[in-house]
Scaffold this motif. Structure first.
Motif, short mmCIF file in Angstrom:
data_model
loop_
_atom_site.label_atom_id
_atom_site.label_comp_id
_atom_site.label_asym_id
_atom_site.label_seq_id
_atom_site.Cartn_x
_atom_site.Cartn_y
_atom_site.Cartn_z
N GLN A 186 10.34 101.61 53.48
CA GLN A 186 9.39 102.74 53.08
C GLN A 186 9.50 103.21 51.94
OE1 GLN A 186 10.80 106.01 55.27
NE2 GLN A 186 10.32 106.94 53.33
N LYS A 187 8.71 103.66 51.13
CA LYS A 187 8.71 104.28 49.94
C LYS A 187 9.19 105.73 50.05
CE LYS A 187 6.29 101.47 47.03
NZ LYS A 187 5.18 101.23 45.90
N GLY A 188 10.09 106.38 49.28
CA GLY A 188 10.30 107.85 49.00
C GLY A 188 9.10 108.55 48.30
N PRO A 243 4.62 96.56 44.63
CA PRO A 243 6.07 96.13 44.48
C PRO A 243 6.84 96.91 43.74
CG PRO A 243 4.71 94.57 43.36
CD PRO A 243 3.77 95.24 44.02
N HIS A 244 6.52 98.35 43.42
CA HIS A 244 7.01 99.11 42.31
C HIS A 244 6.86 100.25 42.53
CE1 HIS A 244 3.53 99.36 40.15
NE2 HIS A 244 3.21 98.23 40.28
N ALA A 245 7.85 101.41 42.00
CA ALA A 245 7.45 102.69 42.11
C ALA A 245 6.13 103.08 41.41
CB ALA A 245 8.64 103.40 41.38
N THR A 246 5.41 104.16 41.89
CA THR A 246 4.27 104.75 41.29
C THR A 246 4.46 106.17 40.94
OG1 THR A 246 3.54 105.24 43.66
CG2 THR A 246 2.94 103.10 42.36
N LEU A 267 -1.15 121.38 37.48
CA LEU A 267 -1.27 119.87 38.06
C LEU A 267 -0.11 119.65 39.09
CD1 LEU A 267 0.57 117.91 36.20
CD2 LEU A 267 -0.63 118.76 34.52
N THR A 268 -0.65 118.79 39.82
CA THR A 268 0.33 118.40 41.10
C THR A 268 0.53 116.72 40.74
OG1 THR A 268 -0.58 119.84 42.62
CG2 THR A 268 0.75 118.06 43.51
N PHE A 269 1.65 116.08 40.63
CA PHE A 269 2.26 114.88 40.44
C PHE A 269 3.09 114.54 41.52
CE2 PHE A 269 4.47 117.31 37.43
CZ PHE A 269 5.66 116.54 37.63
N GLU A 270 3.25 113.12 41.51
CA GLU A 270 4.23 112.55 42.35
C GLU A 270 4.81 111.34 42.04
OE1 GLU A 270 1.58 109.25 45.20
OE2 GLU A 270 1.88 111.38 45.98
N LEU A 271 5.99 111.08 42.59
CA LEU A 271 6.71 109.77 42.23
C LEU A 271 7.08 109.27 43.54
CD1 LEU A 271 8.46 107.70 40.93
CD2 LEU A 271 10.34 109.45 41.09
N ARG A 272 6.47 108.10 44.12
CA ARG A 272 6.93 107.31 45.16
C ARG A 272 7.72 106.27 44.55
NH1 ARG A 272 3.75 108.23 49.66
NH2 ARG A 272 1.94 109.73 49.39
N SER A 273 9.04 106.28 45.21
CA SER A 273 10.16 105.29 44.76
C SER A 273 10.49 104.29 45.87
CB SER A 273 11.33 106.06 44.59
OG SER A 273 11.77 106.67 45.66
N ILE A 274 11.06 102.98 45.19
CA ILE A 274 11.82 102.38 46.54
C ILE A 274 13.21 102.39 46.33
CG2 ILE A 274 9.66 100.59 45.88
CD1 ILE A 274 11.46 98.99 44.20
N SER A 275 13.80 101.66 47.42
CA SER A 275 15.13 101.80 47.79
C SER A 275 16.08 101.07 46.37
CB SER A 275 15.54 101.08 48.96
OG SER A 275 17.00 101.01 49.10
N GLY A 276 17.07 101.85 46.08
CA GLY A 276 17.69 101.31 45.05
C GLY A 276 17.54 102.05 43.57
N MET A 277 16.44 102.86 43.68
CA MET A 277 16.15 103.53 42.62
C MET A 277 17.14 104.83 42.55
SD MET A 277 12.18 103.39 41.96
CE MET A 277 12.19 104.99 41.02
#
Length: 400
Positions: A186-188, A243-246, A267-277
């Protein structure tokens, strides 16, 4: 409207019990902006009457709380069944029934939280009598949190508590809707807000001012550049649909009139990460670059202008638990693999804070979550109660 307590079901007793419990849970209005204590106290009494060891972890205000109900021995590494008690608002006019009154139509049970994720909690309650009567070789921890929907705010206290036990659990099952398939990643997420402060004035004298929207647009471009870099350079995990962070901007507000240079923009923004980052490092690098390169020209022109960043919330990604001892112990009972998901859950919190590997298995489809006329299929409840019942039987056997 159907009175589920007086309904004769065409399915087995456990599934009927789950439906009745779900109807009762839905009746508690636990939208995240409200207290969940009435529901927590109700569940604590239910599990306590069955012999569960009850621990309530309130927040600082006392209006919200987490619940842990433990069954079985305390000197072995056990398993966690985890869900959240809060739901998103149900204000949409498209609702065809009262959102906090359960209703069955055909093979579906409707109501806010039926899918996300009181359905799982109801299934846990349905099998709890079996759990209470079992002679467990390893403990089972029933955990229910507050404020998952607004950033996984309650789960860290549960994960910390369990992680500090003399024998912490070795696996957590997060009951988010997965159509009862096994989800192993699951992405963070890091959610941020940027407050851009400029200097206003009549727009005919714009060169004398600091245009907050103009400088905010420079921030937007930096965020977009970082998002494109993830897409090009990774890191990658092909088990995810994306398959990558956004990273992207999701909301932007600013200005007051067509003839006024805007002195503010948010402005509101987000980072969705994958495990290992290391998403915190990535975010820090982005913000440092903006502060060094975009803010100075603003302040050189007019002191007091600038950009302030605010973290709204964050939760970590959930890694792949398939190589862990806990997964290996229960792996034969887990359902077919369903991949990895980009939506959030508390799985990463258990992993990162409690050191407890986690997977997602729960009834219902994420496609129904956060929508009007939310529902869970009765067949999904049946599959879930059978899954949990099988876990109890296995945990009571010599094999475990």
């Amino acid at each position: 409207m159907i009175d589920l307590n007086k309904t004769t079901f065409a399915f087995d007793d456990l599934t009927g019990d789950a439906a009745k419990h779900l109807a009762h849970l839905i009746s508690f209005d636990t939208v995240s902006c409200k207290s969940n204590r009435a529901l927590i106290d109700y569940m604590a009494a239910f599990f306590g009457d069955l012999g569960g060891r009850i621990t309530i972890l309130p927040d600082k205000t006392g209006t919200k709380a987490n619940l842990i109900a433990a069954f079985g021995p305390e000197d072995k590494a056990g398993i966690v069944w985890s869900g959240h008690t809060d739901v998103v608002p149900a204000d949409e006019p498209e609702w065809e029934s009262a959102p906090f009154v359960a209703e069955i139509k055909g093979d579906k049970l409707f109501g806010r939280g039926s899918c996300d994720m009181k359905g799982f909690a109801a299934c846990v309650m349905a099998v709890a009598p079996q759990l209470a009567q079992a002679v467990l070789a390893r403990p089972i921890y029933l955990c229910f949190s507050y404020d998952e929907e607004v950033g996984c705010l309650g789960a860290p206290a549960i994960a910390k508590y369990l992680g500090q036990l003399p024998m912490p659990p070795e696996l957590a099952i997060i009951g988010e809707p997965s159509m009862m398939k096994l989800i192993t990643g699951q992405k963070g997420k890091i959610a941020m807000r940027a407050h851009v402060t400029g200097m206003a004035g009549h727009s005919s004298f714009a060169p004398e001012h600091v245009n907050a929207i103009e400088f905010a647009s420079k921030v937007v471009e930096r965020i977009s550049e970082r998002g494109r870099l993830y897409e090009k350079e990774g890191p990658f995990d092909q088990d995810f649909t994306v398959p990558h962070a956004t990273m992207l901007v999701t909301m932007m507000q600013g200005g007051v009139a067509t003839n006024v240079t805007p002195d503010n923009c948010t402005l509101t923004f987000e980072l969705r990460s994958i495990s290992g980052m290391d998403p915190e490092r990535d975010m820090e690098g982005l913000l440092d670059g903006i502060t060094r390169e975009i803010v100075p020209p603003m302040q050189e022109k007019i002191p007091g202008t600038g950009i302030r960043f605010e973290k709204i919330f964050s939760y970590p990604a959930m890694g792949d638990a398939r190589g862990t001892q806990g997964f290996q112990r229960y792996g034969d009972l887990l359902p077919a693999w369903g991949g990895k998901v980009s939506y959030g859950s508390e799985g990463g919190v258990f992993e990162q804070i409690g050191g407890i590997p986690a997977v997602i298995v729960g009834p219902g489809s994420i496609d129904q979550a956060h929508k009007p006329n939310e529902f869970v299929e009765i067949g999904q409840l049946a599959t879930c109660v059978q899954f949990l019942s099988d876990l109890i039987s296995f945990t009571s056997s010599d094999q475990v």
